[in-house]
Scaffold this motif. Structure first.
Motif, mmCIF file in Angstrom:
data_model
loop_
_atom_site.group_PDB
_atom_site.id
_atom_site.type_symbol
_atom_site.label_atom_id
_atom_site.label_comp_id
_atom_site.label_asym_id
_atom_site.label_seq_id
_atom_site.Cartn_x
_atom_site.Cartn_y
_atom_site.Cartn_z
ATOM 1 N N ARG A 81 0.501 -14.432 -32.145
ATOM 2 C CA ARG A 81 0.540 -15.030 -30.912
ATOM 3 C C ARG A 81 -0.043 -15.075 -29.934
ATOM 4 N NH1 ARG A 81 4.383 -19.646 -31.318
ATOM 5 N NH2 ARG A 81 4.310 -20.587 -28.999
ATOM 6 N N HIS A 82 0.403 -13.595 -29.481
ATOM 7 C CA HIS A 82 0.284 -13.882 -28.155
ATOM 8 C C HIS A 82 -2.050 -13.374 -26.632
ATOM 9 C CE1 HIS A 82 4.103 -14.669 -26.171
ATOM 10 N NE2 HIS A 82 4.015 -14.038 -27.509
ATOM 11 N N LEU A 83 -2.288 -12.306 -28.475
ATOM 12 C CA LEU A 83 -3.357 -11.976 -28.024
ATOM 13 C C LEU A 83 -4.287 -13.650 -28.435
ATOM 14 C CD1 LEU A 83 -5.624 -9.596 -27.969
ATOM 15 C CD2 LEU A 83 -5.803 -10.364 -30.391
ATOM 16 N N GLY A 84 -3.839 -14.317 -28.698
ATOM 17 C CA GLY A 84 -4.456 -15.575 -29.162
ATOM 18 C C GLY A 84 -4.834 -16.604 -28.458
ATOM 19 N N LEU A 85 -3.476 -16.597 -27.605
ATOM 20 C CA LEU A 85 -3.151 -17.407 -26.527
ATOM 21 C C LEU A 85 -3.972 -17.337 -24.948
ATOM 22 C CD1 LEU A 85 0.711 -17.687 -26.486
ATOM 23 C CD2 LEU A 85 -1.374 -19.659 -26.905
ATOM 24 N N ALA A 86 -4.195 -15.332 -25.101
ATOM 25 C CA ALA A 86 -4.842 -14.313 -23.985
ATOM 26 C C ALA A 86 -6.514 -15.471 -24.341
ATOM 27 C CB ALA A 86 -4.561 -13.352 -24.563
ATOM 28 N N PHE A 87 -6.075 -14.883 -25.283
ATOM 29 C CA PHE A 87 -8.258 -15.458 -25.875
ATOM 30 C C PHE A 87 -8.883 -16.325 -25.307
ATOM 31 C CE2 PHE A 87 -12.004 -15.919 -28.925
ATOM 32 C CZ PHE A 87 -12.457 -15.101 -28.619
ATOM 33 N N GLN A 88 -8.121 -17.498 -25.239
ATOM 34 C CA GLN A 88 -7.668 -19.171 -25.014
ATOM 35 C C GLN A 88 -7.950 -19.139 -23.383
ATOM 36 O OE1 GLN A 88 -9.506 -21.628 -27.445
ATOM 37 N NE2 GLN A 88 -10.202 -21.877 -25.548
ATOM 38 N N ILE A 89 -7.463 -19.051 -23.187
ATOM 39 C CA ILE A 89 -7.281 -18.938 -21.494
ATOM 40 C C ILE A 89 -8.218 -18.405 -20.892
ATOM 41 C CG2 ILE A 89 -5.626 -18.518 -18.959
ATOM 42 C CD1 ILE A 89 -3.234 -17.949 -20.867
ATOM 43 N N VAL A 90 -8.528 -17.205 -21.622
ATOM 44 C CA VAL A 90 -9.791 -16.806 -21.198
ATOM 45 C C VAL A 90 -10.893 -17.709 -21.381
ATOM 46 C CG1 VAL A 90 -11.110 -14.814 -21.021
ATOM 47 C CG2 VAL A 90 -8.909 -14.577 -21.071
ATOM 48 N N ASP A 91 -11.372 -18.055 -22.779
ATOM 49 C CA ASP A 91 -12.120 -18.720 -22.674
ATOM 50 C C ASP A 91 -12.331 -20.027 -21.263
ATOM 51 O OD1 ASP A 91 -13.998 -18.056 -24.468
ATOM 52 O OD2 ASP A 91 -13.449 -19.148 -26.169
ATOM 53 N N ASP A 92 -11.464 -20.482 -21.409
ATOM 54 C CA ASP A 92 -11.066 -21.786 -20.592
ATOM 55 C C ASP A 92 -11.301 -21.506 -18.925
ATOM 56 O OD1 ASP A 92 -10.425 -22.901 -22.851
ATOM 57 O OD2 ASP A 92 -7.500 -23.128 -22.274
ATOM 58 N N ILE A 93 -11.095 -20.313 -19.154
ATOM 59 C CA ILE A 93 -10.968 -19.248 -17.228
ATOM 60 C C ILE A 93 -12.975 -19.756 -17.057
ATOM 61 C CG2 ILE A 93 -11.401 -17.925 -15.492
ATOM 62 C CD1 ILE A 93 -8.567 -16.991 -16.592
ATOM 63 N N LEU A 94 -13.817 -19.005 -18.229
ATOM 64 C CA LEU A 94 -15.338 -18.757 -18.331
ATOM 65 C C LEU A 94 -16.065 -20.519 -18.819
ATOM 66 C CD1 LEU A 94 -15.275 -16.096 -21.018
ATOM 67 C CD2 LEU A 94 -15.484 -15.806 -18.843
ATOM 68 N N ASP A 95 -15.498 -21.126 -19.289
ATOM 69 C CA ASP A 95 -15.855 -22.841 -19.208
ATOM 70 C C ASP A 95 -16.170 -22.969 -17.633
ATOM 71 O OD1 ASP A 95 -16.626 -24.995 -20.310
ATOM 72 O OD2 ASP A 95 -15.086 -26.198 -18.648
ATOM 73 N N PHE A 96 -15.753 -22.668 -16.336
ATOM 74 C CA PHE A 96 -15.675 -23.007 -15.062
ATOM 75 C C PHE A 96 -16.611 -21.577 -14.373
ATOM 76 C CE2 PHE A 96 -12.070 -25.160 -16.106
ATOM 77 C CZ PHE A 96 -11.983 -26.238 -16.381
ATOM 78 N N THR A 97 -16.424 -20.117 -14.644
ATOM 79 C CA THR A 97 -16.870 -19.497 -14.191
ATOM 80 C C THR A 97 -18.280 -18.545 -14.561
ATOM 81 O OG1 THR A 97 -15.915 -17.324 -15.163
ATOM 82 C CG2 THR A 97 -14.814 -18.404 -13.367
#
Length: 323
Positions: A205-221
């Motif tokens: 659960r927590h690895l998946g959330l971290a993974f998605q948040i990082v993906d969402d950051i990469l959309d900008f960076t």
């Protein structure tokens, strides 16, 4: 940065078997569906989800080899993930995925929707054949969650009042549920205690959330080349992720741009600049780090092994994608 492929060295041979099996599982009775599946499974994804299932299987079966049921669970996990991507790409009208044309851009929307349905149906059939009611329940919930996440995302488009809790719930449905429930299912097939099974679920659960948040950051960076899809595509489609929600707290004009759906020329570029000039990206990095740290705490309860260490390293790998 450690590439995911070398990170998974303890299960490298297992992943090669998985790659060969996936195409056979789809079968060639339906030439178009088979062509779509071949295109999907050959598109060079990192195979992170089945790798986690295989690593947990090995970490919880230290005295003996993993079973054919563990291997099949890893294959089912990748089939469910791939089916969800096919449907997502139709909904999002994405032309590129992992740097290659999407199924619907090659075969049309009708075939893409049917191909996704077919993969979901196939995965359900193989799931039933594992003869574990608990595992069937866990993975069936994932398929419901994927649909719920997609619906929630559609209903919340361009809604600047979306809360962080709603965003995290949608991220759980769309990304973390599959990792969490398949992690727990691997433990169930290894006959771990119910307490250990819950720790495995929470790791995922927590690895998946971290993974998605990082993906969402990469959309900008990140660049379009690195992402395998256009940068800023989430924002453009009205999908308001963590960096946007944090930036909205600082940048009132971002709300104006969002509410008018970036309709005027230069709106999207202006919105991107407002987000980059806020604390949104930094606060999102801290949120991803927080979830990765909790994931590690949960996986550390199982006995030490090379596979467990890889699962710990995976949390660092998820964060390292930012740098």
């Amino acid at each position: 940065m450690t590439p995911a492929t070398s990170l998974f060295s303890p299960v490298e041979a297992d992943l090669q078997i998985l790659a060969e099996n996936l195409k056979q599982l789809v079968g060639n009775r339906h030439p178009i569906l088979y062509a779509a599946a071949e295109h999907l499974f050959g598109a060079g994804g990192k195979r992170i989800r089945p790798a986690i299932v295989l690593l947990i299987s090995r970490a919880t079966m230290q005295e003996q080899d993993i079973t054919p049921r563990h291997r099949r669970l890893a294959e089912i996990t990748e089939m469910i993930h791939t089916a969800s991507l096919v449907h997502d790409d139709v909904v999002d009208e994405s032309e590129i995925r992992r740097g290659v044309p999407t199924v619907h851009s090659l075969f049309g929307n009708r075939i893409a929707v049917l191909a996704g349905d077919f993969l979901f149906a196939q995965s359900s059939w193989y799931l039933a054949n594992l003869d574990s009611l608990e595992v069937v329940k866990l993975l069936s919930e994932v398929i419901m969650d994927l649909a719920a996440g997609e619906i929630q995302q559609g209903l919340n488009r361009f809604d600047s009042s979306t809360s962080l809790d709603v965003y995290l719930q949608k991220s759980y449905y769309k990304t973390a549920s599959l990792i969490a429930n398949s992690s727990k299912a691997a433990g169930v097939l290894s006959n771990v205690s119910s307490d250990t099974a819950e720790h495995l679920y929470n790791y995922g659960r927590h690895l998946g959330l971290a993974f998605q948040i990082v993906d969402d950051i990469l959309d900008f960076t990140s660049s379009s080349d690195t992402l395998g899809k256009p940068a800023g595509s989430d924002l453009k489609s009205g999908n308001l992720t963590a960096p946007v929600l944090f930036a909205l707290e600082e940048q009132p004009y971002l709300e104006v741009l969002t509410e008018r759906e970036f309709a005027q020329q230069g709106d999207l570029e202006q919105a991107m600049n407002l987000i980059k000039n806020s604390q949104g990206i930094q606060r999102s990095k801290e949120l991803a780090t927080h979830h990765a740290k909790i994931a590690v705490e949960h996986i550390e309860v199982i006995p030490s092994s090379q596979s467990r260490q890889t699962l710990i390293n995976l949390a660092d790998y998820v964060l390292s994608r930012l740098y």
